[in-house]
Design an enzyme around this catalytic site. Structure first.
Site, PDB file in Angstrom:
ATOM      1  N   ASP A   1       0.855  -1.180   0.000  1.00  0.00           N
ATOM      2  CA  ASP A   1       0.000   0.000   0.000  1.00  0.00           C
ATOM      3  C   ASP A   1       0.898   1.240   0.000  1.00  0.00           C
ATOM      4  OD1 ASP A   1      -2.366   1.611   0.374  1.00  0.00           O
ATOM      5  OD2 ASP A   1      -1.769   1.807   2.466  1.00  0.00           O
TER       6      ASP A   1
ATOM      7  N   ASP B   1      -2.020  -0.569   5.923  1.00  0.00           N
ATOM      8  CA  ASP B   1      -2.314  -0.011   7.243  1.00  0.00           C
ATOM      9  C   ASP B   1      -3.754   0.423   7.426  1.00  0.00           C
ATOM     10  OD1 ASP B   1      -2.205   2.310   5.579  1.00  0.00           O
ATOM     11  OD2 ASP B   1      -1.888   3.514   7.388  1.00  0.00           O
TER      12      ASP B   1
ATOM     13  N   ASP C   1      -7.344  -1.923   3.435  1.00  0.00           N
ATOM     14  CA  ASP C   1      -6.342  -2.957   3.149  1.00  0.00           C
ATOM     15  C   ASP C   1      -6.701  -4.303   3.780  1.00  0.00           C
ATOM     16  OD1 ASP C   1      -4.650  -1.155   1.764  1.00  0.00           O
ATOM     17  OD2 ASP C   1      -3.897  -0.404   3.679  1.00  0.00           O
TER      18      ASP C   1
END
Length: 612
Positions: free
Chosen positions: A312, A508, A512
């Protein structure tokens, strides 16, 4: 031997005491001439271990699991049946000792996590009027001013209200040296004051502070599956079949059942197969010391096998918060004045962008004025008066409506920016504030370390626009960019990457969580990330440092390599000893003692995983 099969600590101690006590008592009786009594004691001391093992084997077989414990049970039972109680007692001691060592190793690994729980502050000294009052941390609210004395653990996240504070952050970051935080700097709960007292202004309640989140992660990990992993069980079926064939063949070939017993005794690798869990648990323990919470041995192994990393962007490769990157000032305006007017007005807003502007203005020591006549259009912008001047701040569309026709000025394009804020002063476009989410300082080094650790492909998967993420991909030399992704689209990216190899997903945010759950190993940035992502992940970075991910992969590789070395060497040595026993060169008691030497050797090798 299945993972879930582990006697409780007290049972392990009792079985070990019974086997060791029986062996010692039998030896004493034998030395004084009581051979019959000695053999009875040896046989009797074997029974508790054998019965406990049989219960565990039956339970495992009902679940469809078959492990090398069956060989241990057969060797003890055969030794008793063929009149070799001393050999049976030695095997029982070997097995009980192995169980004791495994449980001890796992308790040590969990100690690295549970040590965090003992650092939770219960009360704090709060400034109340002209004095101090001790209050429960549950009653602390944002804005409360607290006195932190030397040696005290910070109860909540807060900003330093004194000139400076010296903080020991080792419990959270693993850093050995204290750090100095200046006034208005942020300090996290769970850290310790090591020098003079200082004042702390609470930023958030104790339940929402960083350390409370870490404690919840630890408690969740303790409730998850046990971290012990038995790599030897992957070879259990063929090793069990080989043992029975060799033992039975030796009996049929020679007609001597003692030959079969000697093979079974030498093949008893109970402590041997604990060498793999010792190495894995040692890896989990080392990771915990560095602020990386691994929720099980399977997760550590999966981390070592990963070949594709899906990362990410926001909060993972970047810090996850906007910072002022640049100021474009229109003709007739100064950059600092544009920022000062915008930040002064934004004091009336709670938007995260407003906080970034105020912080940037204070960092430049700009004097902020009190705004008046404020009107806010939620999600669009803010208008008001600053020092008698009409000021508006907001996005392009909002600002366009605030600009007079003669105040329109062409502005440049800002590629790679997270956001831009237009500043309008007295109906004229005065400037543009360019914000970006800065890359972590260690991001480039971490990417290089990931490649050296065997990650063949690195994919950036982000919900941000491609124009924002593309410069970052080029800077870090990543292999692929997937932008404008929904949570489901991130899942699709992870599933597609599996065609290349095992996938590690790092993220995080709440968005996600689905991708973390479907990846072969999910890694959450738990120090500041969302609770949902930490719950979905197999591994949680409890400190806000990306380099700990590379450290964890290194630990995983080394622990798995040592575990495999121990298993293969142990089984190989056992096979050689079994062949000697089948040929009549080893008696059952000699075989039991030789197997003990082999087991000790491979366990000592496994303990190398404890070293850095």
């Amino acid at each position: 031997m299945p993972q879930s099969r582990k006697p409780i600590w007290s049972s392990n101690v009792a079985l070990l005491a019974a086997a060791l006590g029986g062996l010692s008592a039998g030896v004493l009786l034998y030395l004084v001439g009581g051979r019959g009594s000695a053999e009875f004691v040896w046989g009797f001391a074997t029974l508790p271990v054998l019965l406990s093992l049989l219960v565990q084997i039956i339970t495992s077989l009902r679940r469809g699991d078959a492990g090398l414990d069956i060989i241990a049970a057969l060797s003890m039972a055969a030794a008793l049946a063929f009149g070799e109680p001393l050999a049976a007692n030695v095997v029982a001691l070997m097995y009980a000792g192995g169980q004791f060592l495994e449980n001890y190793a796992e308790r040590r690994a969990r100690h690295e996590m549970t040590a965090l729980l003992g650092r939770v502050a219960r009360t704090a000294m709060k400034h109340d009027g002209d004095g101090l009052r001790e209050v429960a941390i549950e009653t602390i609210e944002p804005g409360d001013r607290l006195l932190i004395r030397q040696g005290e653990v910070l109860p909540v996240d807060g900003t330093i209200a004194s000139d400076s504070a010296v903080i020991d952050t080792s419990a959270l970051t693993g850093e050995s040296l204290p750090v100095t935080i200046l006034r208005d700097g942020e300090a996290l709960s769970g850290t310790t004051a090591v020098e003079k007292p200082f004042d702390l202004v609470a930023l958030r309640p104790a339940a929402d502070s960083a350390y409370a989140g870490i404690v919840r992660l630890v408690e969740m990990a303790q409730a998850s599956k046990a971290p012990s992993v038995r790599l030897a069980d992957r070879y259990a079926l063929w090793f069990l079949a080989f043992t029975l064939l060799l033992s039975g063949g030796a009996w049929i070939w020679t007609g001597d059942p003692i030959r079969a017993l000697a093979v079974l005794v030498v093949a008893t690798p109970c402590p041997l197969i604990l060498a793999a869990p010792v190495a894995i648990i040692a890896g989990i323990s080392r990771a915990a010391k560095m602020g990386v919470l691994v929720k099980g041995g399977d997760a550590l192994e999966a981390l070592a096998r990963a070949r594709v990393a899906v990362l990410d962007k926001t909060g993972t490769l970047t810090h996850g918060h906007a910072e002022l990157r640049d100021i474009w000032a229109a003709p007739g305006f100064e950059a600092d004045e544009v920022l000062r007017l915008a930040a002064s007005l934004d004091q009336a807003s709670a938007h995260v962008m407003a906080t970034a502007l105020i912080d940037a203005a204070r960092a430049r020591d700009l004097r902020l004025s009190t705004p008046t006549d404020i009107q806010e259009q939620a999600g669009s912008g803010l208008v008001g008066s600053v020092d008698g001047r009409a000021v508006a701040v907001g996005g392009t569309n909002f600002a366009r409506d605030q600009v007079r026709r003669d105040g329109r000025i062409a502005k440049p394009v800002f590629p790679g920016s997270t956001a831009t804020i237009d500043v309008v002063v007295d109906g004229t476009l005065a400037g543009v504030l360019v914000l970006s989410d800065p890359l972590r300082d260690d991001a480039e080094t971490v990417i290089q370390r990931l490649r050296k650790a065997g990650i063949d492909r690195i994919v950036l998967a982000t919900g941000d626009r491609a124009a924002v993420a593309r410069p970052l991909v080029a800077q870090l030399k990543l292999d692929e960019l997937k932008a404008d992704l929904s949570p489901q689209a991130k899942v699709d990216v992870v599933m597609a990457a599996r065609a290349i190899g095992p996938v590690m997903m790092v993220g995080d945010g709440v968005n996600d969580s689905p991708a973390l759950a479907v990846a072969d190993v999910g890694v959450a940035m738990g120090a500041r990330g969302a609770a949902a992502s930490s719950q979905s992940a197999d591994i949680v970075l409890m400190v806000d440092r990306l380099d700990r991910l590379a450290d964890a992969i290194g630990i995983a590789h080394r622990s798995r390599r040592i575990a495999l070395q121990s298993v293969l060497a142990g089984i190989g040595l056992s096979v050689v000893a079994m062949l000697f026993a089948a040929l009549g060169y080893l008696q059952p008691l000699q075989g039991a003692l030789l197997q003990e030497v082999i087991d000790v050797a491979v366990i000592l090798n496994a303990l190398r995983a404890l070293r850095a």
